[in-house]
Design an enzyme around this catalytic site. Structure first.
Site, mmCIF file in Angstrom:
data_model
loop_
_atom_site.group_PDB
_atom_site.id
_atom_site.type_symbol
_atom_site.label_atom_id
_atom_site.label_comp_id
_atom_site.label_asym_id
_atom_site.label_seq_id
_atom_site.Cartn_x
_atom_site.Cartn_y
_atom_site.Cartn_z
ATOM 1 N N CYS A 89 3.379 0.873 -17.757
ATOM 2 C CA CYS A 89 2.845 2.135 -17.239
ATOM 3 C C CYS A 89 2.347 3.051 -18.349
ATOM 4 O O CYS A 89 2.226 4.270 -18.166
ATOM 5 C CB CYS A 89 3.888 2.850 -16.379
ATOM 6 S SG CYS A 89 4.533 1.806 -15.049
ATOM 7 N N TYR A 118 3.282 -5.087 -14.599
ATOM 8 C CA TYR A 118 3.434 -6.530 -14.366
ATOM 9 C C TYR A 118 3.972 -6.755 -12.964
ATOM 10 O O TYR A 118 4.853 -6.029 -12.494
ATOM 11 C CB TYR A 118 4.399 -7.134 -15.388
ATOM 12 C CG TYR A 118 4.801 -8.560 -15.068
ATOM 13 C CD1 TYR A 118 3.899 -9.613 -15.233
ATOM 14 C CD2 TYR A 118 6.071 -8.850 -14.581
ATOM 15 C CE1 TYR A 118 4.262 -10.913 -14.911
ATOM 16 C CE2 TYR A 118 6.445 -10.148 -14.270
ATOM 17 C CZ TYR A 118 5.533 -11.174 -14.434
ATOM 18 O OH TYR A 118 5.888 -12.462 -14.111
ATOM 19 N N SER A 133 7.835 0.900 -10.002
ATOM 20 C CA SER A 133 6.569 1.507 -10.417
ATOM 21 C C SER A 133 5.750 1.867 -9.186
ATOM 22 O O SER A 133 5.864 1.219 -8.138
ATOM 23 C CB SER A 133 5.783 0.540 -11.305
ATOM 24 O OG SER A 133 6.536 0.182 -12.450
ATOM 25 N N GLY A 185 1.719 3.236 -7.729
ATOM 26 C CA GLY A 185 0.307 3.469 -7.978
ATOM 27 C C GLY A 185 -0.446 3.474 -6.669
ATOM 28 O O GLY A 185 -0.241 2.581 -5.841
#
Length: 224
Positions: free
Chosen positions: A172, A75, A141, A143
């Site tokens: 995740c 999110y 997070s 990525g």
């Protein structure tokens, strides 16, 4: 000398910035400077290339965007500092730097760990679950996507935001993973994205050896 352009983009829709990252990566050449994009996004769930639909637990008014970064669903919302890293990994290797995609992930994790240390907070990465954690709770997070030997996407650091939307997903891809944010550990006055962004950039540049920066869009980030 390694040059880095830092763009302070404010609050921007996710898909607009995502497509601009793709275009930048497709069009860059060996002379293009590496860039960091600092941005916040309005509320959105993003599903990584390996994402599974079952990790979206309940429907809501928040849009879901299927994207090309690694990882599962997460999110984004205002009050979360995003740092996208558009780095020519193959050029850094040609310059003699010992860097791989895994080492770029480690550099991102360490710039978050060092930022937390600046606030007197003990954060740490997990070898089997990319990101940064505090006492088992996830605060950041990660990525990435690699194309033509160049990275895009990056990290999302929870600073001062509404964490409620994370309850609609397995963050995740981990069921029951609890999320946290900086304002849970320091005063709200100090939990500001612009302050966090400045620290993230400084630590990232120190870790990877960027020694010349050009700051755009009236950024308040200070050069190191």
């Amino acid at each position: 000398m390694n040059h880095l352009i830092i763009r302070q983009l404010g609050i921007q829709p996710y898909e607009r910035i995502w497509h601009q990252m793709q275009d930048f990566t497709d069009q860059r050449d060996e002379h293009s400077a590496d860039e960091i994009w600092l941005v916040q996004h309005p509320a959105v769930f993003t599903q990584g290339s390996a994402g599974k639909s079952e990790h979206l637990l309940t429907s809501s008014h928040i849009p879901v965007v299927q994207t090309d970064r690694g990882g599962q669903i997460t999110y984004h919302g205002e009050g979360q500092q995003i740092m996208y890293v558009l780095i020519d990994i193959k050029r850094l290797k040609a310059q003699g730097k010992d860097i791989s995609v895994r080492e770029l992930v480690t550099a991102l994790e360490q710039c978050v760990v060092r930022t937390l240390e600046d606030y007197g907070i003990d954060g740490y990465p997990k070898p089997d679950a990319p990101g940064v954690y505090i006492e088992g709770k996830k605060i950041c997070s990660l990525g990435l996507r690699i194309r033509k030997g160049c990275s895009f996407h990056g990290l999302a650091f929870n600073v001062n935001m509404d964490l409620t939307p994370f309850s609609h997903i397995n963050p995740c891809g981990y069921a029951g993973l609890e999320m946290t944010q900086l304002k849970d550990y320091i005063s709200e006055d100090n939990a500001q994205c612009k302050l966090v962004a400045s620290k993230l950039v400084a630590h990232f540049c120190n870790i990877l050896g960027y020694n010349s920066q050009k700051i755009t869009n009236k950024s308040e980030i200070q050069a190191v």
